[in-house]
Each structure stands twice: as C-alpha cells, then as structure tokens.
Design a protein around this motif. Structure first.
Motif, short mmCIF file in Angstrom:
data_model
loop_
_atom_site.label_atom_id
_atom_site.label_comp_id
_atom_site.label_asym_id
_atom_site.label_seq_id
_atom_site.Cartn_x
_atom_site.Cartn_y
_atom_site.Cartn_z
N ILE A 1 -2.73 -22.07 -9.81
CA ILE A 1 -3.13 -22.00 -8.40
C ILE A 1 -4.31 -22.92 -8.11
N LEU A 2 -5.31 -22.90 -8.98
CA LEU A 2 -6.47 -23.78 -8.76
C LEU A 2 -6.08 -25.25 -8.91
N TRP A 3 -5.18 -25.54 -9.84
CA TRP A 3 -4.68 -26.91 -10.02
C TRP A 3 -3.98 -27.39 -8.75
N LEU A 4 -3.13 -26.55 -8.17
CA LEU A 4 -2.43 -26.94 -6.95
C LEU A 4 -3.40 -27.12 -5.79
N ARG A 5 -4.41 -26.28 -5.73
CA ARG A 5 -5.45 -26.45 -4.70
C ARG A 5 -6.13 -27.80 -4.85
N ASN A 6 -6.45 -28.17 -6.10
CA ASN A 6 -7.09 -29.46 -6.33
C ASN A 6 -6.23 -30.61 -5.81
N LEU A 7 -4.93 -30.57 -6.10
CA LEU A 7 -4.04 -31.66 -5.68
C LEU A 7 -3.94 -31.74 -4.17
N TYR B 1 3.89 -30.79 -1.93
CA TYR B 1 4.19 -30.51 -3.33
C TYR B 1 3.55 -29.19 -3.75
N ALA B 2 2.29 -29.01 -3.41
CA ALA B 2 1.56 -27.79 -3.81
C ALA B 2 2.21 -26.55 -3.22
N LYS B 3 2.68 -26.63 -1.99
CA LYS B 3 3.34 -25.47 -1.37
C LYS B 3 4.64 -25.12 -2.08
N GLN C 1 0.49 -40.31 2.31
CA GLN C 1 -0.09 -41.63 2.54
C GLN C 1 -1.36 -41.84 1.73
N LYS C 2 -2.18 -40.80 1.56
CA LYS C 2 -3.41 -40.96 0.80
C LYS C 2 -3.10 -41.38 -0.63
N LEU C 3 -2.08 -40.79 -1.23
CA LEU C 3 -1.71 -41.15 -2.59
C LEU C 3 -1.14 -42.57 -2.64
N TYR D 1 2.31 -35.83 -17.29
CA TYR D 1 2.26 -36.97 -16.37
C TYR D 1 0.86 -37.00 -15.77
N TYR D 2 0.58 -37.92 -14.87
CA TYR D 2 -0.79 -38.12 -14.44
C TYR D 2 -1.41 -36.84 -13.89
N ILE D 3 -0.70 -36.14 -13.02
CA ILE D 3 -1.33 -34.99 -12.35
C ILE D 3 -1.41 -33.76 -13.26
N ASN D 4 -0.76 -33.80 -14.41
CA ASN D 4 -0.81 -32.65 -15.33
C ASN D 4 -0.74 -33.16 -16.76
#
Length: 393
Positions: free
Chosen positions: A315-321, A330-332, A218-220, A181-184
């Motif tokens: 972990i780095l991917w979740l940090r980016n999001l 979501y990242a947590k 809200q940013k998304l 999907y978009y984020i992955n």
C-alpha cells in the motif's frame, strides 16, 4: 535480436519472450471449435511475427485458458528445433492430479516435448512443499524428463523474496520466472541467488505489472525522455547481465514493435540510463521528501504480522508511485486487487485497518507514528471497485 545464455540450461534465450496470456480467446477451457477464427488468426499472426523478429521463446501455462490449445494449432507448423517452448503447471497436493494436468498441457500443445516446464506459482511454503517433497510434483517432472518430454524445469513465483530465495536454495530448478523492474526492485536478492545457482532468470510482465507502461502518465513520459517509459524499463532490466529475458504479453503482432527499439541501446546503457535515473530519483524526492524516499520501507512488518493482513508495504509502495510519478491509475488497479487475488497478490486493503493494533507491529519503523494515517489516506486516494486477476475474469 540479442540472445543470452539461460543459465545452466545453456539455451540461447532471446532477451524478449512471447508470453501467452493476452492473445488467447478465453481464460477458461472451451472446445476449440467454439473459438472465433479471427481470434485464432490473430494469435497465429502474433506468433509468426515474434519468430520473424527473433523472439523464438513462446511461453504459456495450463492456467491461461485456451492459450495452450490455440498454440497447439500453430506450433507444430513451425521449425521445432528453432523454438523454445515453455508451459507452466501449478503444483498440486495430489500428484495424480498434477500428472493429469501436465499430460493435458502436452496434449494441448501437440508437441512431443517442451523445452521448459515451470512449476506455476510457488507463492507459499505449502505450495513449495507440494513441489519438492519426496513423492511430490517434481518427481513426476523427473519422470517426464527421463522420457524426453521435458528438457528443463523451473518455477514461477509471486512470493515474498525470502521464499523465492528458499526455493532457489533447494537447487532443484534450472530457472526462475519472477517480478523485478524499475518500480519494484525488491527481488534483486533472489536474482543474485539464482545467479549463484547458474539459473536462467525470466522477468514476468515488466510492461504491465511493471507500471502499465503501454499507457503511461505524462509525468513519467517526460521523466523518461528521450526514451519511452517502456523502452526505459526494458533497458533498465536488460542492463543487468543477470537478467536473461523479459516477458512481453503481446495481444497482437504490433505489441512487440516498441520493445524492439530497445535493442540498439543494449550496448550503451551506461550512457543512456544515468540521466533518466537521476531525474526519476529527483522527482520522487521532491514529491515524497528525501527521508521518506530513502527509508519508507525500513522495519516494515511482514504481512502475516499485521492485524487484518493489511498489506502495509504494498500500500505504501503504491502511494509512493501515485504521488511521485502520477501513476494513480496503475496504483488503483493494483490496490483494488488486494483481498481478491489469493496468494498471487496477497493481503488486504487499508479498509481493514485497526490503527491501535497496527502500532504494535511498527516498532521497527522510523515512520511508525505517521504510517497509520498514511494508510488511511491511501485508501481514500486509491480505493474503489474490486479488481480481479485476468484469470478470474
């Protein structure tokens, strides 16, 4: 509803599927007579609404607790020739156990046959071997196919891309359920491989694992205007003809409604998507820096190469999001699942980090010097109470 040819099965698959892991009573098997009637009525109303709007693919699994047995109360009441029914059974080392589980699935569903049987969770080389080796699980499936009890066989997976491609290359499967999907978008090479083998492509959990888009930050929301993040993600996925259906894990009838807003847009994604894609990329570059955004995952080690099995890439991917799109909640959730979800979401959090040992496996990364500090920073930002998979709750 729009329908797409589901690879070599030749089934006319709706672009949305009704996933069966959120409306059931429990994740554990319990006697049917202990299931509250209001829960059963909600499940049946969800199925009927799905069929009414053209979502005739109902997908479940033996591992979804009471889902199968509850579906067995409604599916026989519906026109069988108009439905595409799929269940999934995990591979087992002992094929006798696999056969018994498969028999139980068909008994629960109260159907003479299922259209699609998925080998559930080919996530490791060992599980792949159990499925495809001589005398393995697929031989049992072939026997059921010869008896007319299973039409087509596929597999579902949370595996690394290279293992998914290896599984596809066996040419033993008619379709694949995977994450993309978009984020992955990491599994795109697997989708390309499936396309070369004329396999059906089913996307797992684009709204939940794809970003908890039913409650977006809200940013998304702002970046995806004039679409909702959920509709944007649906349209992004379905704008690729190699993708045939998206799983909607509905908990109630109304959960389909927002997704249906995607349908009128399917003939003009090239008009609707580019401005949104540009805003999302610009926001990520502004928040993360262009160099990091473009190269953060270059040369990262495989999980098995990392001391302590720290899942550096995830972990780095979740940090980016979290930083780029405020997707911190979501990242947590995903971060705190590390260490608790076995091969379904493997690896450990950064609290297992050993910086000196880590440096030796980062030689191919252009960001080797700063990654240990970023991992430690991410643990402080996202670390919290352990999170378990739904099936473990």
């Amino acid at each position: 509803m729009e329908y797409r040819r589901f690879g070599r099965t030749e089934l006319a698959m709706p672009v949305f599927s009704c996933g069966g892991m959120r409306y059931q009573f429990k994740w554990q098997d319990v006697p049917y007579n202990t299931i509250p009637q209001d829960n059963q009525r909600n499940l049946e109303a969800t199925i009927r609404h799905a069929v009414d709007v053209g979502i005739n693919h109902i997908e479940t699994a033996r591992g979804y607790g009471t889902s199968e047995v509850q579906l067995g109360q409604i599916l026989p009441k519906l026109p069988r020739d108009q439905l595409i029914i799929q269940t999934k059974v995990s591979p087992k080392e002992n094929v006798r156990d696999f056969r018994e589980t498969l028999e139980q699935s068909l008994k629960n569903l109260q159907l003479d046959y299922v259209d699609l049987l998925g080998i559930h969770g080919i996530n490791t080389p060992e599980l792949l071997d159990w499925a495809v080796r001589p005398g393995g699980c697929l031989e049992v499936v072939r026997q059921f196919q010869q008896q007319g009890r299973i039409r087509y066989v596929g597999f579902s997976t949370h595996a690394p891309t290279d293992l998914i491609v290896k599984t596809i290359a066996t040419n033993q499967f008619d379709y694949v359920n995977l994450h993309w999907y978009y984020i992955n978008q990491q599994n795109w090479p697997a989708i390309e491989a499936a396309t070369r083998h004329d396999m059906g492509v089913f996307i797992i959990s684009p709204s939940d694992k794809g970003g908890m888009l039913y409650k977006p930050p809200q940013k998304l929301v702002d970046l995806c205007q004039p679409l909702s993040p959920m509709v944007f993600n649906d349209l992004f996925c379905l704008s690729h003809p190699q993708v045939h259906t998206l799983s909607l894990g509905a908990a109630r009838p109304a959960d389909f409604d927002e997704h249906l807003n995607t349908l009128p847009l399917l003939d003009r994604p090239d008009e609707v998507l580019p401005p949104i894609l540009a805003r999302l990329e610009d926001a990520a570059i502004q928040a993360l820096g262009k160099d990091w955004y473009k190269t953060w995952n270059v040369g990262l080690p495989q999980l098995e190469e990392v001391p302590g099995h720290v899942n550096v890439q995830v972990i780095l991917w979740l940090r980016n999001l979290a930083i780029a799109y405020d997707m911190t909640e979501y990242a947590k959730v995903r971060y705190n699942m590390l260490g608790n979800a076995s091969h379904w979401f493997p690896g450990n959090k950064a609290d297992e980090l050993r910086p000196r040992a880590l440096r030796s496996c980062l030689d191919n990364s252009p960001h080797a010097d700063k990654i240990p500090a970023l991992l430690a920073e991410t643990h402080k930002m996202l670390g919290g109470a352990e999170v378990k998979r739904l099936s473990q709750q």
